[in-house]
Design an enzyme around this catalytic site. Sequence first.
Site, short mmCIF file in Angstrom:
data_model
loop_
_atom_site.label_atom_id
_atom_site.label_comp_id
_atom_site.label_asym_id
_atom_site.label_seq_id
_atom_site.Cartn_x
_atom_site.Cartn_y
_atom_site.Cartn_z
N ALA A 1 44.31 40.45 44.78
CA ALA A 1 45.24 40.12 43.69
C ALA A 1 45.01 38.68 43.20
O ALA A 1 44.35 38.46 42.19
CB ALA A 1 46.68 40.32 44.16
N ARG A 2 45.53 37.71 43.93
CA ARG A 2 45.34 36.30 43.61
C ARG A 2 45.34 35.49 44.91
O ARG A 2 46.15 35.73 45.80
CB ARG A 2 46.46 35.78 42.69
CG ARG A 2 46.30 36.16 41.23
CD ARG A 2 45.13 35.42 40.58
NE ARG A 2 44.98 35.71 39.17
CZ ARG A 2 44.21 36.66 38.66
NH1 ARG A 2 43.51 37.44 39.46
NH2 ARG A 2 44.11 36.83 37.36
N GLU B 1 38.23 28.94 42.52
CA GLU B 1 37.02 29.74 42.29
C GLU B 1 36.08 29.00 41.36
O GLU B 1 36.53 28.41 40.38
CB GLU B 1 37.41 31.11 41.70
CG GLU B 1 38.28 31.94 42.63
CD GLU B 1 38.57 33.33 42.07
OE1 GLU B 1 37.96 33.71 41.05
OE2 GLU B 1 39.42 34.04 42.65
N HIS C 1 35.05 37.72 43.64
CA HIS C 1 35.88 38.22 42.54
C HIS C 1 35.13 39.29 41.75
O HIS C 1 34.95 39.20 40.53
CB HIS C 1 36.32 37.08 41.62
CG HIS C 1 37.64 37.36 40.95
ND1 HIS C 1 38.58 36.39 40.71
CD2 HIS C 1 38.18 38.51 40.47
CE1 HIS C 1 39.63 36.91 40.10
NE2 HIS C 1 39.41 38.21 39.96
N ILE C 2 34.74 40.34 42.46
CA ILE C 2 33.94 41.41 41.84
C ILE C 2 34.69 42.74 41.83
O ILE C 2 34.09 43.79 41.59
CB ILE C 2 32.59 41.58 42.57
CG1 ILE C 2 32.80 41.87 44.06
CG2 ILE C 2 31.71 40.35 42.36
CD1 ILE C 2 31.52 42.22 44.81
N GLY C 3 35.99 42.72 42.09
CA GLY C 3 36.75 43.96 42.18
C GLY C 3 36.65 44.83 40.95
O GLY C 3 36.64 46.06 41.05
N ALA C 4 36.59 44.23 39.78
CA ALA C 4 36.54 45.00 38.53
C ALA C 4 35.11 45.28 38.07
O ALA C 4 34.91 45.84 36.99
CB ALA C 4 37.29 44.25 37.42
N ASP D 1 58.12 46.07 46.60
CA ASP D 1 58.03 45.77 45.18
C ASP D 1 59.45 45.77 44.62
O ASP D 1 60.04 46.82 44.40
CB ASP D 1 57.18 46.80 44.44
CG ASP D 1 56.86 46.38 43.00
OD1 ASP D 1 57.73 45.74 42.38
OD2 ASP D 1 55.77 46.70 42.51
N ASP E 1 38.89 39.09 47.76
CA ASP E 1 38.02 39.01 46.58
C ASP E 1 38.47 37.88 45.66
O ASP E 1 37.86 37.65 44.63
CB ASP E 1 38.07 40.36 45.83
CG ASP E 1 37.07 40.46 44.70
OD1 ASP E 1 35.88 40.12 44.93
OD2 ASP E 1 37.44 40.89 43.60
N ILE F 1 47.41 49.06 40.22
CA ILE F 1 46.40 49.02 41.27
C ILE F 1 47.02 49.32 42.64
O ILE F 1 46.49 50.13 43.41
CB ILE F 1 45.68 47.67 41.26
CG1 ILE F 1 44.89 47.51 39.96
CG2 ILE F 1 44.75 47.55 42.47
CD1 ILE F 1 44.35 46.12 39.73
#
Length: 329
Positions: free
Chosen positions: A240-241, A270, A289-292, A180, A265, A160
Site C-alpha cells: 500500500a504505502r 523511494e 514498487h512493481i505491484g502494478a 476497515d 513493495d 485491492i
Amino acid sequence: MKKIAVVNSKSFGKFFPEHVQRLQAFGEVDFHLFEPTIKGEKLAEALSDYQCIIASVTPNFDRTFFQNTPNLGLLCRHGLGVDNVDLNAATENQVLVTKVLGPIERQAVAEHAIALLMNELRKINKGQRLIKNDEWHLRSSCNSFELKHAKIGVIGYGNIGSKVGEILHDGFGTQVLVYDPYKSAEEIHKARGKKVSLPELLSEADVITLHCNLSDENQRMLSEAAFNQMKQNVLLINTARGELVDEAALIRAVARKEISGYAADVFCQEPLDPAHPLLAFENVTLTPHIGAYTSESLAGMGDHVVTNIERFFAHLEPFDLVNERSWPL
C-alpha cells in the site's frame, strides 16, 4: 502548441508507445526525471510551461509548486494514490487532479501481494540460498504453515484488499479478518471477510497485509504499540504505502525476531537506499514498487491518463477527479 510533461514515470509510454503518440497529436510530450526530494519552487521552474502533467508517486507537488505554475491546468496521477499532491493548493490554483481508479490495478497489485506473501511464507528465497551455499541439509529450517489453517488480517478492504481477501478465502480456504472503518460488516462478509477491530486483528492474525490509502490519521499506524499487540512470528506484507509502517519499530521487531518476516513493495522514501537496514535481513523480501507492473494494468493506467488529457484539451471534464472544479474549462 500544447505541452505535456511526464514526470518520474518509468513505465508510461515504455510498453505502450501508442499512448505517447495519442498525446503528440496535441503537441510536445517531454519526459522528466527529478530527485524525489526536489523542492516545489525548483520543480515549478522546470515545469512552468506545461499545461498537463502525468505524475508518478514522486516528487511532491506542494503549494509552492502550484503557486508557480500558472499554465498548468491538469495533473494526472499515473497511479492510485495522490498523497504526493497538495489537493487544496491545486484547487486554489485551478488545477484539476485525477487518479487511476482501483479496478485498473486491482488484479495486478492483489496478485503481487499474494506473491510476496507466498514467497516469504514458504521461504522461497531462503531455499534458493541453501542450494547456492550447498546447504541442502538445512532444508528443515524452511518449515512453515499452510494458509488453510491461518488467519489473515487485511487492513483496508477496498478494491485491492477485497481481491486479496477473495483469493485467500476462495483459493486457500483461509479465514480473513478485516479492519476497515469505512466498510460495513455486511459488505465485508460478501467479499469473504469478517469485520473486526484493529486490536483484534493485530492480536489474532498470523499474517497481516496492508491495503489502505495513506492519510494523516493512519500514518505509522503499525507503530511500536501495534507491534507489541501482534502475535509472535506474524508475517507482515505491505503493497500500500511505506508510511503506514513505523520503520524504526519494524526494524526493531525484525531484529528481535518478534515477527517472522516482512515483504514490501513500497517504502517511506523511494527509491530505497541500497544501504537501508531492512536489506540486511534474510527474512525480508523487497521489490521496487512493481505491484502494478503487468501489461493489463499498465495498458489501463496509460489509457486512463491519456483519455483525461484528451478530454481536458476538448474542454470536457476529465474522469475521476479527486478535487472539486469551480471554474470553467
